[in-house]
Design a protein around this motif. Structure first.
Motif, short mmCIF file in Angstrom:
data_model
loop_
_atom_site.label_atom_id
_atom_site.label_comp_id
_atom_site.label_asym_id
_atom_site.label_seq_id
_atom_site.Cartn_x
_atom_site.Cartn_y
_atom_site.Cartn_z
N ALA A 1 0.84 -1.07 -0.04
CA ALA A 1 -0.12 0.00 0.19
C ALA A 1 1.11 1.06 -0.03
O ALA A 1 2.40 1.32 0.25
N GLU B 1 1.82 6.89 2.95
CA GLU B 1 0.81 7.46 3.91
C GLU B 1 -0.33 6.57 4.40
O GLU B 1 -0.71 6.83 5.43
N GLU B 2 -0.87 5.76 3.52
CA GLU B 2 -1.84 4.77 3.61
C GLU B 2 -1.33 4.03 4.81
O GLU B 2 -2.10 3.63 5.92
N ARG B 3 -0.18 3.33 4.76
CA ARG B 3 0.38 2.25 5.54
C ARG B 3 0.42 2.82 7.07
O ARG B 3 0.07 2.45 7.99
N LYS C 1 -1.10 5.75 8.26
CA LYS C 1 -2.31 5.98 8.75
C LYS C 1 -2.99 4.60 9.50
O LYS C 1 -3.54 4.79 10.25
N ARG C 2 -2.91 3.59 8.66
CA ARG C 2 -3.47 2.38 9.26
C ARG C 2 -2.67 1.95 10.71
O ARG C 2 -3.36 1.69 11.57
N ASP D 1 -4.73 -0.05 -1.66
CA ASP D 1 -5.05 1.42 -1.39
C ASP D 1 -6.47 1.58 -1.74
O ASP D 1 -6.83 1.01 -2.92
#
Length: 223
Positions: A140, A143-145, A147-148, A196
């Motif tokens: 992913a 930034e997505e990782r 955030k998770r 994503d």
């Protein structure tokens, strides 16, 4: 049948692999939990992180028992204790320790022997199970990782800063990819899957489709 799911930190490998194993009726092998447990044991023992033989000795004394959702260490349930940001940050010392990696690789292969298994980690397709019938590289965006991971830590009651989580993730990514032995790498025959924008259920649906496609192509009987 062995299904490997490798990928960077925060890609959602553990939760996706666990859900996929349940969907398929396979056993789930959380290799990241094994490295975290060794790290927790080393932290409690006060090892000198600059003396890798100390951590290797601690690892050799541990009895790890994994179920689909829990891990015990010498009989103690450490499922929650290994998921703190502190242990996550320190886990690089176990991951970079070749003696620890050899020990855990042997344990992972023993766990999977004669079983249908979904296993996740950094080196499952490249080092531990190069003969696996189905190899997936789950990833992913950066930034997505982060955030998770941030939301996961918050849900566990930790006070964390998103920028700090992202900073530590970048350091971990660098260490994972530059590791000389067992580093993060996509196997040449792995199927890359970017998550994503997908819900956990959508991710598992797609993973199940990939596995079923491999089963059909290879003539492996589905559960």
């Amino acid at each position: 049948m062995i299904v490997t799911i490798d990928g960077p930190a925060g890609a959602g490998k553990s939760s996706a692999a666990r859900r996929l194993a349940r969907r398929l009726g396979f056993r789930f092998l959380d290799t990241g939990a094994m490295y975290r447990a060794v790290t927790l044991a080393g932290h409690r023992a006060g090892v000198d992180w600059d003396q890798p033989e100390q951590l290797a000795a601690v690892a050799a004394s541990l009895v790890l028992d994994l179920s689909d959702s829990h891990i015990s260490m010498n009989g103690e349930d450490v499922t929650a204790a290994i998921r703190t940001l502190e242990i996550t940050t320190l886990t690089k010392h176990a991951a970079d320790n070749q003696a620890v990696r050899r020990l855990l690789t042997d344990q992972q292969r023993a766990f999977a022997a004669g079983r249908d298994v979904v296993t996740e980690g950094r080196d499952q397709a490249t080092v531990v199970f190069p003969q696996a019938e189905c190899k997936i590289f789950l990833t992913a965006g950066e930034e997505e990782r982060a955030k998770r991971r941030f939301l996961d830590l918050q849900a566990r009651g930790e006070e964390v800063d998103l920028a700090e989580v992202l900073r530590k993730q970048r350091l971990r990514d660098k260490g994972d990819t530059e590791r000389a032995y067992g580093g993060l790498a996509k196997a040449s025959d792995s199927i890359e899957f970017l998550t994503d924008g997908l819900s956990p259920e959508e991710v598992v649906d797609r993973l199940a489709e990939i596995v079923q496609g491999v089963q059909a192509h290879s003539g492996i009987a589905a559960k």
